[in-house]
Design an enzyme around this catalytic site. Structure first.
Site, PDB file in Angstrom:
ATOM      1  N   GLU A 149       5.746  -4.653  -5.768  1.00  0.00           N
ATOM      2  CA  GLU A 149       4.453  -3.739  -5.974  1.00  0.00           C
ATOM      3  C   GLU A 149       3.938  -3.765  -7.341  1.00  0.00           C
ATOM      4  O   GLU A 149       4.209  -3.180  -8.262  1.00  0.00           O
ATOM      5  CB  GLU A 149       5.208  -2.242  -5.485  1.00  0.00           C
ATOM      6  N   GLU A 243       2.206   7.443   0.556  1.00  0.00           N
ATOM      7  CA  GLU A 243       2.736   7.846  -0.763  1.00  0.00           C
ATOM      8  C   GLU A 243       1.825   8.875  -1.246  1.00  0.00           C
ATOM      9  O   GLU A 243       0.604   8.485  -1.684  1.00  0.00           O
ATOM     10  CB  GLU A 243       2.979   6.853  -1.410  1.00  0.00           C
TER      11      GLU A 243
HETATM   12 MN    MN Z   1       3.435   2.967  -4.497  1.00  0.00          MN
END
Ligand code: MN
Length: 300
Positions: A149, A243
């Site tokens: 990520e 998120e």
């Molecule tokens: Mn994230």
């Protein structure tokens, strides 16, 4: 289009993962209709994976696992003992995932998550790749995919764009490693929010759906219609996990770790219900609009 699994980060409800708290979080996500919950990798010295696995089974919810390395276990460090701690933490996260039946471990797995005061060094990058090659092999043995990520410039000096991350993945050369896109970070760093989707193609393996200010989806400046159209066009079938964090649900230490200094929302169940509805609606609308349709009426 085939439906993506929609998930939500457990941290929406806070980061207490004692068995009773974890069961409440898993129960909430399941009853709201989510397909999966993303669980921050637990410290195996503090909690047992057995309780998490039992709660997931009881409520019929699937899971993924994430983590972010810190300065104390940064695998780009020149200090071998710090690198070793990072490798241990990554391998523990893979073990935790395997123990709870998760097939994905993602996050900031390649450096510390935090502001660096110098550019990434070639040695640090090579060190990170060396560790991640071993972690990817361990993950593959359990059928687990590793998500890399990239984050914005204030949270890592190594990977800030999809282009950099795809180069990193090329060098990593692990068949079970994928690009993990977080739309909050991409919104900060990419020229266009659809760039990471089109650039990565089938190497895009996981998505954090996060608004430009990390608050409720649809209330910031992220261009969700264009993003979801790009996902449909590219045939993305992977997981999409909400998120968002709010200081309403966090301790002061957790607030500092994530840098969420504001109450971006107050009620996690309402937030979660809205997020699922928003994402399903966006994906549906993106899939019913013909992607080749002209923007204005044509005369034939
Ligand atoms: Mn994230």
């Amino acid at each position: 289009m085939a439906q993506n699994r929609i998930g939500i980060h457990a941290g929406v409800w806070g980061f207490d993962w004692s068995p009773a708290a974890a069961d409440r979080v898993i129960s909430s996500a399941a009853s709201l209709g989510y397909d999966l919950i993303e669980i921050p990798a637990i410290d195996p010295g503090r909690h047992s994976a057995v309780d998490t696995r039992a709660s997931l089974r009881r409520h019929g919810l699937e899971s993924t696992v994430s983590l972010a390395l810190t300065t104390a276990d940064d695998i780009t460090s020149a200090d071998g003992s710090i690198v070793a701690r990072g490798e241990r933490r990554l391998l523990d996260a893979v073990r935790f995932a395997a123990d709870i039946g998760a097939r994905f471990v993602g996050g900031v797995v390649y450096s510390a998550m935090g502001r660096y005061s110098a550019p990434a060094s070639a040695e640090g990058r090579d060190g990170s790749l060396a560790v991640l090659r071993r972690v990817a092999v361990a993950a593959a043995a359990d059928g687990i995919t590793l998500g890399v990520e990239y984050v914005n410039r204030y949270e890592s000096n190594l990977l800030n764009t999809a282009g950099q991350t795809l180069d990193f993945l090329d060098e990593l050369d692990a068949p079970n490693a994928v690009l993990h896109l977080d739309t909050f970070h991409a919104h900060v760093e990419e020229a266009d929010i659809t760039d990471p989707v089109t650039l990565a193609g089938d190497r895009l393996g996981y998505i954090h759906a996060s608004e430009s200010h990390r608050g409720p989806l649809g209330t910031g400046s992220l261009d969700w219609p264009r993003l979801t159209r790009a996902l449909v066009t590219e045939g993305y079938r992977g997981d999409i996990t909400v998120e968002t964090f709010s200081s309403a649900m966090l301790t002061d230490d957790e607030t500092a770790d994530i840098g969420v200094w504001r109450r971006l929302w107050d009620d996690p169940d309402r937030l979660a219900a809205h997020s699922l509805d928003f994402l399903r609606r966006q994906l549906h609308e993106a899939s019913v609009v013909p992607t080749s349709a002209p923007l204005v009426g044509s005369d034939h």
